[in-house]
Design an enzyme around this catalytic site. Structure first.
Site, PDB file in Angstrom:
ATOM      1  N   ASP A   1     -14.980   3.436   7.293  1.00 53.57           N
ATOM      2  CA  ASP A   1     -13.995   4.340   6.739  1.00 53.57           C
ATOM      3  C   ASP A   1     -14.588   5.186   5.609  1.00 53.57           C
ATOM      4  O   ASP A   1     -14.175   6.334   5.430  1.00 53.57           O
ATOM      5  CB  ASP A   1     -12.759   3.528   6.607  1.00 53.57           C
TER       6      ASP A   1
ATOM      7  N   ARG B   1     -14.403  13.546   6.686  1.00 47.60           N
ATOM      8  CA  ARG B   1     -13.170  14.281   6.986  1.00 47.60           C
ATOM      9  C   ARG B   1     -12.685  15.083   5.889  1.00 47.60           C
ATOM     10  O   ARG B   1     -12.214  16.364   5.929  1.00 47.60           O
ATOM     11  CB  ARG B   1     -12.027  13.187   7.144  1.00 47.60           C
TER      12      ARG B   1
ATOM     13  N   HIS C   1       0.682  -1.013   0.130  1.00 50.15           N
ATOM     14  CA  HIS C   1      -0.167   0.079   0.075  1.00 50.15           C
ATOM     15  C   HIS C   1       0.857   1.307  -0.023  1.00 50.15           C
ATOM     16  O   HIS C   1       1.953   1.207   0.725  1.00 50.15           O
ATOM     17  CB  HIS C   1      -0.919  -0.031   1.259  1.00 50.15           C
TER      18      HIS C   1
ATOM     19  N   SER D   1      -7.396   4.707   9.145  1.00 55.95           N
ATOM     20  CA  SER D   1      -8.096   4.647   8.022  1.00 55.95           C
ATOM     21  C   SER D   1      -7.417   3.478   6.862  1.00 55.95           C
ATOM     22  O   SER D   1      -8.279   2.596   6.599  1.00 55.95           O
ATOM     23  CB  SER D   1      -8.453   6.121   7.445  1.00 55.95           C
TER      24      SER D   1
ATOM     25  N   LYS E   1      -8.652  -0.808   6.161  1.00 49.95           N
ATOM     26  CA  LYS E   1      -8.697  -1.460   5.013  1.00 49.95           C
ATOM     27  C   LYS E   1      -7.997  -2.507   4.503  1.00 49.95           C
ATOM     28  O   LYS E   1      -8.120  -3.545   4.153  1.00 49.95           O
ATOM     29  CB  LYS E   1      -8.624  -0.485   3.756  1.00 49.95           C
TER      30      LYS E   1
END
Ligand code: URA
Length: 453
Positions: free
Chosen positions: A180, A187, A101, A202, A206
């Site tokens: 999220d 947000r 990620h 967040s 995931k």
């Protein structure tokens, strides 16, 4: 009344004998106190179900921005968000499943290069990716440059593809950490994105729901990243690694430079071409440094090598033998795309207008403001302003000069690829603003700032 929601369920809920109210939870954080796990579960579940309104959660998020959250609160928030939907069941895939990620950058095509290299070593890559938003790009959009390519895979198809091809990339499903998805949208419009614990929770909610055994995080730092300072990037990395470890994952984070775009290409189709060049052994140095840094972590985590040097050697072999290139073609085909383009990248679409940005200075490029280049690509139609925006895959910017390069007046700094002259001119202006110069040569800046394990 201090409670703005009607109904007993919303005003307060019996949990272990305590009647909770959103008002009290907001007030508690306002005064710098810590949430209990039950309080976090109460507001995350309540908000996801639509029982707590946006305005109360907005106030709470702002209180979190000012007062912060400790490790236990951040972990509890991550797990509550993970559990708001359904996690993938990767037990149907054999082997140690890995995921990668990035916190988001400009010109970041790392996943396109790294994942086939890992898969070519027989390590199963089960990756969920997102689309680009704002000035940062997303892997899913890039993959859609291959006509027919689909990332809307059913879970069964996803498992089957990873088992057969050793890699698959699917878009995030609506049921993956839905809390999220709702909180991030809130947000985004309440100036509460840039809080480290909220970002860590967040991202990790995931990643934990996507459920790979080993995860490597690319935490970007610099002017084009969420984390502008190295100090903040390390803090975010440490927080995410701690969460992952607490949840039983093998996880590490590599902190990498995003003070200038990664590689030379920014824009979907241009980036895919550059990734294919990299798989052919012609990758720019900065991209390959990041790819080898992240890849080493995954190869070690999957138990394919004992030492970093041995892991790097294995990874290099996938480029030299072209096994990573062939793996990429196999993956494109498995997900419905036209794999011929992997071998004929010149057929990928490019904008029909090409403007060269000419240099007027004498000296050395000291910086290329990544955010400005990302915004130039956005202006060309290559990125998304809202989630619903349609994007033009063929536009973008090619950086002919990078940080440290010596430049003479009249040389081409960059090339803008566009399909609309007005947009091309706007992008041109941004590219000019992005380039900064200095008189003296500069030492090379390492791409990898550190690793958190
Ligand atoms: N990316 C995410 O997924 N979440 C954040 O909060 C920031 C970046």
């Amino acid at each position: 009344s201090k409670c703005f929601i009607s109904g007993a369920e919303a005003c307060g809920r019996e949990r272990g004998g305590t009647n909770m109210r959103m008002y009290d939870i907001i007030n508690k954080k306002k005064h710098g106190e810590h949430f209990t796990k039950e309080e976090i579960q109460f507001w995350v579940e309540g908000y996801t179900r639509g029982q707590i309104p946006d305005y109360q959660v907005s106030a709470l998020l702002m209180a979190i921005c000012f007062q912060g959250m400790n490790e236990e609160e951040t972990l509890a928030l991550t797990l509550a968000m993970r559990d708001s939907g359904e996690a993938l069941d990767l037990s149907k895939i054999t082997g140690i499943k890995v995921d990668k990620h990035s916190t988001g950058g400009v010109g970041d095509k790392t996943s396109l290069v790294l994942t086939p290299m890992i898969a070519a070593l027989g390590i199963p890559v089960a990756k969920m990716s997102g689309r680009g938003l704002g000035h940062t790009g997303g892997t899913i959009d890039k993959l859609e440059c291959f006509p027919g390519f689909s990332t809307e895979l059913s879970e069964e198809k996803f498992y089957e593809t990873v088992n057969q091809t050793k890699m698959a990339i699917m878009s995030q499903t609506a049921n993956l950490a839905p809390a999220d998805q709702k909180l991030y949208a809130l947000r985004d419009v309440t100036a509460t994105v840039d809080q480290i614990s909220l970002i860590a929770a967040s991202i990790m909610s995931k990643k934990l729901a996507a459920n790979a055994d080993a995860i490597v995080l690319d935490v970007k730092t610099g002017n084009g990243a969420f984390m502008k300072s190295e100090e903040d990037a390390f803090a975010l990395a440490r927080e995410m690694v701690r969460i992952g470890q607490n949840a039983g994952k093998q996880i590490s984070a590599v902190i990498t430079d995003m003070d200038q775009p990664l590689g030379a290409a920014v824009g979907n189709s241009l980036e895919v071409k550059e990734a294919i060049l990299a798989l052919n052994g012609l990758g720019p140095k900065d991209i390959m440094e990041v790819v080898y840094g992240l890849g080493t972590e995954l190869v070690l985590a999957a138990g394919k090598a004992e030492y970093p040097e041995a892991a790097k050697e294995l990874l290099r072999g996938t480029i030299q033998s072209k096994s990573a290139l062939h793996k990429f073609a196999e993956f494109v085909k498995a997900q419905g795309g036209n794999m011929d383009l992997v071998y004929q990248p010149e057929l990928l679409p490019v904008g029909r207008i090409q403007l060269q940005v000419l240099n007027t200075e004498e000296g050395y490029v000291s910086q290329i403001l990544a955010e400005e280049i990302g915004l130039a690509s956005l202006a060309l139609g290559g990125g998304r302003i809202t989630k619903e925006s349609k994007i033009d895959l063929s536009v973008g910017i090619l950086l002919n000069k990078k940080r440290g390069d010596r430049v003479q007046p009249g040389e081409t700094l960059a090339t803008v690829f566009a399909n609309d002259m007005e947009k091309a001119k706007e992008a041109y202006g941004r590219v000019v603003r992005a380039y900064q110069f200095q008189d003296k040569p500069m030492a090379e800046i390492p791409m990898i700032k550190g690793i958190v394990r």
